[in-house]
Design an enzyme around this catalytic site. Structure first.
Site, short mmCIF file in Angstrom:
data_model
loop_
_atom_site.label_atom_id
_atom_site.label_comp_id
_atom_site.label_asym_id
_atom_site.label_seq_id
_atom_site.Cartn_x
_atom_site.Cartn_y
_atom_site.Cartn_z
N ASN A 153 43.80 26.46 -29.31
CA ASN A 153 45.27 26.43 -29.41
C ASN A 153 45.89 27.82 -29.53
O ASN A 153 46.94 28.08 -28.94
CB ASN A 153 45.75 25.48 -30.51
CG ASN A 153 45.15 25.76 -31.85
OD1 ASN A 153 44.09 26.35 -31.96
ND2 ASN A 153 45.82 25.32 -32.90
N GLU A 251 38.96 27.00 -41.70
CA GLU A 251 40.40 26.97 -41.41
C GLU A 251 40.65 25.68 -40.64
O GLU A 251 40.47 25.64 -39.42
CB GLU A 251 40.67 28.20 -40.52
CG GLU A 251 42.08 28.59 -40.39
CD GLU A 251 42.67 28.88 -41.72
OE1 GLU A 251 43.50 28.06 -42.12
OE2 GLU A 251 42.30 29.90 -42.34
N CYS A 285 48.00 24.02 -36.15
CA CYS A 285 47.54 23.39 -37.39
C CYS A 285 48.63 23.39 -38.45
O CYS A 285 48.63 22.54 -39.34
CB CYS A 285 46.27 24.06 -37.90
SG CYS A 285 46.43 25.83 -38.07
N GLU A 459 42.47 33.82 -44.43
CA GLU A 459 42.39 34.92 -43.46
C GLU A 459 43.70 35.70 -43.59
O GLU A 459 44.74 35.13 -43.86
CB GLU A 459 42.23 34.37 -42.04
CG GLU A 459 40.91 33.63 -41.89
CD GLU A 459 40.62 33.15 -40.47
OE1 GLU A 459 41.57 32.85 -39.73
OE2 GLU A 459 39.43 33.10 -40.11
#
Ligand code: NAD
Length: 477
Positions: A153, A251, A285, A459
């Site tokens: 994505n 993640e 997300c 992150e």
């Protein structure tokens, strides 16, 4: 128009393809046209990547942070220079509008710069001793060879975050990129190659995702696993990493609640949220997913939200006026259709969209669903597409309870002009990120990550190297 990226593996500083390797088609989701063939790594290729990453680590772990910083800065510069070409190829194989694709590359140059700066500040500390003759040092060392798996994505963003963190920390990395949209990760390999990164530090492989991840995670050479993708796959990889006692960063998916209170600027919130919802066709997300709107504001919010989405120009991402591209591949059209079908069966109202656009390409229009129960699939499973359920709520405690009712905890959104409500929501929502009255996450200088099923670790921000370093205590007399 420039050529589509030449696809290969990148192992030990060499671009490898052909030689009888298996391949797969890379398809343009706007047209269904086959763009190129992507070579898969054989077991011998994976072994070669493991050996190269291990060998390179023995030197790279002692490298000066100044040298690592200089390479990351050069990579940032090359990413900016090449953003138009890389962006065009990203639109071709992933589908997002060209402006979004180019924007992704340029914002990632900032990620490289951030890691270039922060890696010079990986400090240890001195602990005061009980005996003055003793010296007690805490040092942070690179963990070792990392295996990373990134999705389709935000192919450039998700890969460059992991690569910059590994390189900046003094680790080496083998990354399996997204086979559906590989050009951006290939471009990253060329950027670091041209920036002078010594061979073996970065290795890029492709293949059957479960086979490659299983092989790499089981290898005793790999010390850390980083994955971005769905919750079920993340749990499988985390379990395998756990069985081999390897550090993880996960993640994973989200189901971001949006809380719109009566006192918010309703037309502004509805327009902003509609535009944010269609970004990358909702395949994000942190996409706003469950829309809870307070009773008095509900009708106005729904009307402006639907009107704004109705005006969205859906089309090929390379066309100038396109605001939303196709879904990234055919299976996503089936997935979104099944959410609509389930909602219809449960008696929900489809206010807008609801069916694939048909014709060539994998297009699905912005879709708004109302009169839907909190227990429906759409309200409980991550849809990952341009579909928005909008429901009512009456008071703050009730909506926070509903927002926290799912196992996800990635992003969340609150629209209110009350300081008290904003503070209560930011304190009580179970999420890694809370956005109040604007969208402000995923910057290099801020941590990005989830809680509960949405993941482990962050992150970006000053936390970015935490997953790539181990702590060593040295005591000396
Ligand atoms: P999927 O779960 O099959 O794949 C998601 C990603 O994980 C892909 O990039 C795939 O190559 C990779 N993957 C799958 N199995 C793997 C394995 N065993 N080892 C390593 N990598 C593996 O689903 P999909 O149809 O490609 O994507 C849809 C779902 O994926 C969405 O519902 C969403 O939850 C999730 N997703 C999340 C993100 C994110 O940013 N967190 C990104 C992309 C997809």
């Amino acid at each position: 128009m420039s050529q589509y990226e030449a696809l290969s593996l990148y192992i030990d500083g060499e671009f490898l393809s052909g030689d009888g390797r298996a391949t797969q088609d890379v398809v343009n989701p706007a047209t269904g046209e086959v763009l190129a063939q992507l070579p898969h790594a054989s077991e011998a290729d994976l072994d070669r990547a493991l050996k190269a990453a291990d060998r390179a680590f023995q030197t790279w772990k002692h490298s000066s942070p100044m040298d690592r910083s200089a390479i990351l800065r050069k990579a940032a510069e090359l990413a900016r220079e090449r953003a138009q070409d890389i962006g065009l190829n990203l639109t071709r194989d992933q589908g997002k509008p060209l402006a979004e694709a180019v924007g992704e590359i340029i914002s990632c140059a900032d990620h490289c710069d951030w890691h270039a700066e922060e890696c010079r500040r990986i400090y240890g500390r001195i602990v005061p001793p009980r005996n003055p003759a003793v010296r007690q040092l805490v040092v942070r060392e690179p963990i070792g060879v990392c295996a990373a798996f990134t999705p389709w994505n935000f192919p450039f963003n998700q890969a460059i975050r992991k690569i910059s963190a590994a390189i900046g920390a003094g680790c080496t990395i083998i990354l399996k990129g997204p086979e559906d949209a590989p050009s951006a990760v290939m471009a990253i390999a060329r950027i670091f190659h041209d920036a002078g990164l010594p061979k073996g530090i970065l290795n890029i492989v492709w293949g059957d995702p479960p086979k490659v991840s299983d092989y790499l995670i089981r290898s005793p050479i790999v010390r850390k696993v980083s994955f971005t993708g769905s919750v079920p796959v993340g749990k499988q990889l985390a379990a395998l990493a756990g069985a081999h006692m390897k550090r993880i960063t996960m993640e994973l998916g989200g189901h971001s609640p949006v809380l719109v209170f009566d006192d918010a600027d309703i037309p502004k919130a509805a327009k902003m949220l509609a535009k944010f919802k269609i970004r990358n066709a909702g395949q994000v997300c942190i996409s706003p997913t469950r829309f809870y709107v307070q009773e008095k504001a509900y009708d106005q919010f729904l009307s402006v939200f639907v009107e704004t989405l109705k005006g969205v120009k859906v089309g090929d991402g390379t066309a100038k006026d396109t605001e939303m591209g196709p879904l990234a591949h055919e299976r996503r059209v089936g997935a979104i259709s099944s959410f609509v079908e389930d909602a219809r069966k449960g008696g929900a109202t489809i206010e807008l969209g609801g069916d694939p656009l048909g014709g060539q390409g994998y297009f699905f229009p912005p879709t708004v669903v109302t009169n839907i129960s909190d227990e429906s699939r759409l309200m409980t499973e991550e849809p990952f597409g341009p579909i928005a359920p909008v429901v009512r709520f009456s008071d703050t405690d009730e909506v926070i309870k509903r927002a926290n009712s799912l196992p996800f905890g990635l992003s969340s959104y609150v629209f209110t002009t009350s300081l008290q409500t904003a503070t209560k929501a930011s304190n009580e929502i179970e999420a890694g990120m809370v956005n109040i009255n604007h969208f402000g996450v995923a910057l290099p200088e801020t941590p990005f990550g989830g809680v509960k099923d949405s993941g482990i670790g962050s992150e970006g921000g000053t936390e970015t190297f935490d997953g790539y370093l181990v702590t060593k205590f040295i005591t000396q007399v």
